[in-house]
Design a protein around this motif. Structure first.
Motif, short mmCIF file in Angstrom:
data_model
loop_
_atom_site.label_atom_id
_atom_site.label_comp_id
_atom_site.label_asym_id
_atom_site.label_seq_id
_atom_site.Cartn_x
_atom_site.Cartn_y
_atom_site.Cartn_z
N LEU A 9 0.83 -1.21 0.00
CA LEU A 9 0.00 0.00 0.00
C LEU A 9 0.86 1.26 0.00
O LEU A 9 0.54 2.25 -0.66
N ARG A 10 1.95 1.23 0.73
CA ARG A 10 2.81 2.40 0.84
C ARG A 10 3.55 2.70 -0.47
O ARG A 10 3.68 3.84 -0.88
N GLU A 11 4.02 1.64 -1.14
CA GLU A 11 4.88 1.82 -2.31
C GLU A 11 4.17 1.64 -3.64
O GLU A 11 4.81 1.70 -4.68
N SER A 12 2.88 1.43 -3.62
CA SER A 12 2.14 1.20 -4.87
C SER A 12 2.17 2.43 -5.77
O SER A 12 2.00 3.56 -5.31
N ARG A 13 2.38 2.19 -7.05
CA ARG A 13 2.39 3.29 -8.02
C ARG A 13 1.01 3.44 -8.65
O ARG A 13 0.79 4.35 -9.45
N GLN A 14 0.09 2.54 -8.31
CA GLN A 14 -1.28 2.62 -8.80
C GLN A 14 -2.08 3.57 -7.89
O GLN A 14 -1.59 4.02 -6.87
N SER A 15 -3.32 3.81 -8.25
CA SER A 15 -4.18 4.61 -7.38
C SER A 15 -4.44 3.82 -6.09
O SER A 15 -4.32 2.60 -6.06
N MET A 16 -4.78 4.52 -5.03
CA MET A 16 -4.99 3.87 -3.74
C MET A 16 -6.15 2.89 -3.80
O MET A 16 -6.12 1.84 -3.17
N GLU A 17 -7.18 3.18 -4.59
CA GLU A 17 -8.31 2.27 -4.71
C GLU A 17 -7.88 0.94 -5.32
O GLU A 17 -8.32 -0.13 -4.89
N VAL A 18 -7.04 1.00 -6.33
CA VAL A 18 -6.54 -0.22 -6.97
C VAL A 18 -5.67 -1.01 -6.00
O VAL A 18 -5.77 -2.24 -5.92
N ALA A 19 -4.83 -0.32 -5.25
CA ALA A 19 -3.96 -1.00 -4.28
C ALA A 19 -4.77 -1.66 -3.17
O ALA A 19 -4.48 -2.79 -2.78
N ILE A 20 -5.81 -0.98 -2.69
CA ILE A 20 -6.65 -1.57 -1.65
C ILE A 20 -7.40 -2.78 -2.19
O ILE A 20 -7.53 -3.80 -1.50
N LEU A 21 -7.88 -2.69 -3.42
CA LEU A 21 -8.55 -3.84 -4.04
C LEU A 21 -7.60 -5.02 -4.15
O LEU A 21 -7.98 -6.17 -3.86
N ALA A 22 -6.36 -4.78 -4.53
CA ALA A 22 -5.38 -5.85 -4.64
C ALA A 22 -5.12 -6.51 -3.29
O ALA A 22 -5.04 -7.74 -3.18
N VAL A 23 -5.02 -5.70 -2.24
CA VAL A 23 -4.81 -6.25 -0.89
C VAL A 23 -6.03 -7.07 -0.46
O VAL A 23 -5.89 -8.14 0.13
N CYS A 24 -7.22 -6.58 -0.77
CA CYS A 24 -8.44 -7.32 -0.40
C CYS A 24 -8.53 -8.66 -1.13
O CYS A 24 -8.91 -9.67 -0.53
N VAL A 25 -8.18 -8.68 -2.40
CA VAL A 25 -8.21 -9.94 -3.16
C VAL A 25 -7.16 -10.91 -2.62
O VAL A 25 -7.42 -12.11 -2.46
N ALA A 26 -5.97 -10.41 -2.31
CA ALA A 26 -4.93 -11.26 -1.74
C ALA A 26 -5.34 -11.81 -0.38
O ALA A 26 -5.10 -12.97 -0.05
N THR A 27 -5.99 -10.96 0.42
CA THR A 27 -6.48 -11.39 1.73
C THR A 27 -7.52 -12.48 1.58
O THR A 27 -7.49 -13.49 2.29
N LEU A 28 -8.45 -12.28 0.68
CA LEU A 28 -9.50 -13.27 0.45
C LEU A 28 -8.92 -14.60 0.01
O LEU A 28 -9.30 -15.66 0.52
#
Length: 76
Positions: A9-28
């Motif tokens: 989340l800290r180092e993502s070059r994407q928008s914060m929404e995309v980074a949060i979605l990626a973290v949520c998918v990885a968590t799931l």
């Protein structure tokens, strides 16, 4: 896992929404993978699966929830 999510989340070059979605998918995916172990008839394996699934979800909730504090409110 929580540290990995925080770094992503800290180092993502994407928008914060995309980074949060990626973290949520990885968590799931991780929680479901370990959650399958809950179906085991062996108590030890069942408890490992439950503990890991709860820990992964809790870590990602904390990382996403505390993100503004960690970033110094620069993207809050």
């Amino acid at each position: 896992r929580g540290v990995d999510y925080a770094i992503f989340l800290r180092e993502s070059r994407q928008s914060m929404e995309v980074a949060i979605l990626a973290v949520c998918v990885a968590t799931l995916a991780a929680a479901l993978s370990f959650g399958v172990l809950v179906l085991s008839t062996t108590p030890f394996i069942r408890s490992i699966g439950l503990t890991m699934a709860i820990g992964i979800v809790a870590a990602s909730v904390l990382v996403i929830g505390l993100r503004p504090v960690a970033l110094g409110n620069e993207t809050a």
